[in-house]
Design a protein around this motif. Sequence first.
Motif, short mmCIF file in Angstrom:
data_model
loop_
_atom_site.label_atom_id
_atom_site.label_comp_id
_atom_site.label_asym_id
_atom_site.label_seq_id
_atom_site.Cartn_x
_atom_site.Cartn_y
_atom_site.Cartn_z
N CYS A 176 31.32 27.21 45.10
CA CYS A 176 32.14 25.99 45.12
C CYS A 176 31.60 24.98 44.13
N LEU A 197 32.11 25.98 40.49
CA LEU A 197 33.47 25.67 40.02
C LEU A 197 33.61 24.17 39.77
N PHE A 198 33.07 23.37 40.68
CA PHE A 198 33.12 21.90 40.55
C PHE A 198 32.46 21.49 39.23
N PHE A 255 37.00 31.16 42.79
CA PHE A 255 36.09 30.76 41.72
C PHE A 255 36.46 31.45 40.40
N ALA A 313 37.81 23.15 44.08
CA ALA A 313 36.46 23.40 44.58
C ALA A 313 36.22 22.67 45.90
N THR A 372 38.19 24.32 48.81
CA THR A 372 37.55 25.56 49.23
C THR A 372 36.31 25.26 50.06
N LYS A 373 35.55 24.26 49.61
CA LYS A 373 34.35 23.87 50.35
C LYS A 373 34.69 23.43 51.76
#
Lengths: 310, 293
Positions: free
Chosen positions: A35, A38-39, A164, A218, A221-222
């Motif tokens: 995560c 991706l962030f 991702f 991101a 998803t987190k």
Amino acid sequence: MNGKNLEVLVMAGLFVLLLAAPFVVYPVLMMQMLCFALFASAFNLLIGYVGLLSFGHAMFFGGAAYITAHTVKVMGFPPEAGILAGTLAAAVLALATGVLAIRRQGIYFAMVTLALAQMVYFYCLQSPYTGGEDGIQGVPRGRMFGMIDLSNDLTLYYVVLAIFTFGFFVIYRTIHSPFGQVLKAIRENEPRAISLGYRVDQYKLMAFVLSGTLAGLAGSTKAIVFQLASLTDAAWQMSGEVVLMTLLGGLGTVIGPAVGAILIILMQEKFKTLGDWVLVTQGVVFVLTVLLFRKGIAGEIAAYATRIRR
Amino acid sequence: MFELLGVAPQALFAQLIVGLSNGAFYALLSLGLAVIFGMLNVINFAHGAQYMMGAFVAWMLLTYAGLPFWAALVIVPIVVGAFGLLIEKLLLSRLYQLDHLYGLLLTFGLALIIEGVFRHQYGVSGLPYANPLPGYLPLGFMNLPYYRGFAILFSLIVCLATWYTIEKTKLGAYLRAATERPDLVQAMGINVPRMLSLTYAFGVALAGLAGVLAAPIYSVTPLMGSSLIIVVFAVVVIGGMGSILGSILTGFGLGLVEGLTKVFYPPASNTVVFVIMVIVLLLRPQGLFGTPK
């Protein structure tokens, strides 16, 4: 072998490693890394390829996390719809804030994004939907598309890996597209890009929205992984953390931000018991990176590889 | 007693005084930022942490050495300024040739270090600092707390003295010249690197001074700097850093607006400065006192 082939080879190798990773490393830790990788990669699209330093990316990450948590927990959305809702909300927020922020350059851009993010933070603190200091806890992971049971960590890991990979691929394609080349031209010499007839502001805004949207993906998803959206996700410290990850890994490199994110998460995991020293360590890493290796880990390795080949 | 838009005048004036004293801190801090930015082209992200240090040094002087507030008012800016001098000499001076963003990133790292150290040492719950001027002046329509009145007046004097020094004296002329063409000023035999160091130290000392002034009003905590500095950044964006007098005016003005918001619509008092920033960005992107580039 030229640079681009090497890049693809490295990424393919890393992908294989990621496929095998959850059998060796605790899957939740791996998902946290993905995560944040991706962030950081989304953030890097802006600082690394347009030269705009945003100090407010937590608003997209945290804002999307809150929307996902709210839609899934309170409104009963399935997880894929919740993630989509969070990501779209981040896109809208990025459009609104981007229009304002790109009116200023350089250092002012950083201050404007920081202030806008603080506004979003106060909204998250005071709004009746966000649970104040507690955040939204106990978000159900649910079943994706009605059949994939996400309560299993290993299953969820591969879903997160797919998300991702999708996000990373979008960023990779953007960087290597004609659009990405124009962004680099703006970074290198904005007046010249303008004189060549490019509508610089529109390009900047598009990059800002893309970066904010993927940061939102991101964050959403987190929220599913940790079943939680909290003020930490939207606070200025989070904006600073993603700057640190990207800087450490290498501004403007393809895999650098992901590497930096993994290292910072590992560092936090290792020093978890040390409390406030985590903050100090992060500060020290910041200072050392700025003073000693500004290109970041991936950037320095790439520079070293070029020197050897000569 | 008469009422104004449904608000008792006592409450209104009390909030105005609170707003003005907050504005005094905004003005001192944004002035320091503007002075540093003008000379060094660095946005000093550690400004909030240095403000917090000022409050803590004052608290330490009182607690460990028994030195009263009035002594701290003189000692703290010197101590915090010396700390700033050290940072400039050791770290910041290495970055002048690079993109401005690296100065921002470096000082952000420093802010994290300073805040982390103080958090480790003193926790996040506030430490009280006794008010050196208790009591208030009854004015009939309101009660003016002595200390707040003093803080407003004192910071106004410091701000105006800084403005006078930069705009009207010979030293200020050197400073302004070095801002425009450091190479030429250097060629005239003026030590520009030393001016840069002293300017940074002076800006940091202003932050430290604001910290001492804030100690009796707010409780002294490691978190007091970071929340304030973001508002001050918004103040700087609204005012534009081009004009010294402009940043003083903007600081006091926004403090006042914030105080009024607390009276008429309390939930927005945290965000009103940011909302004003948005409006200014839409109507006058270069800031109220900035010049379009």
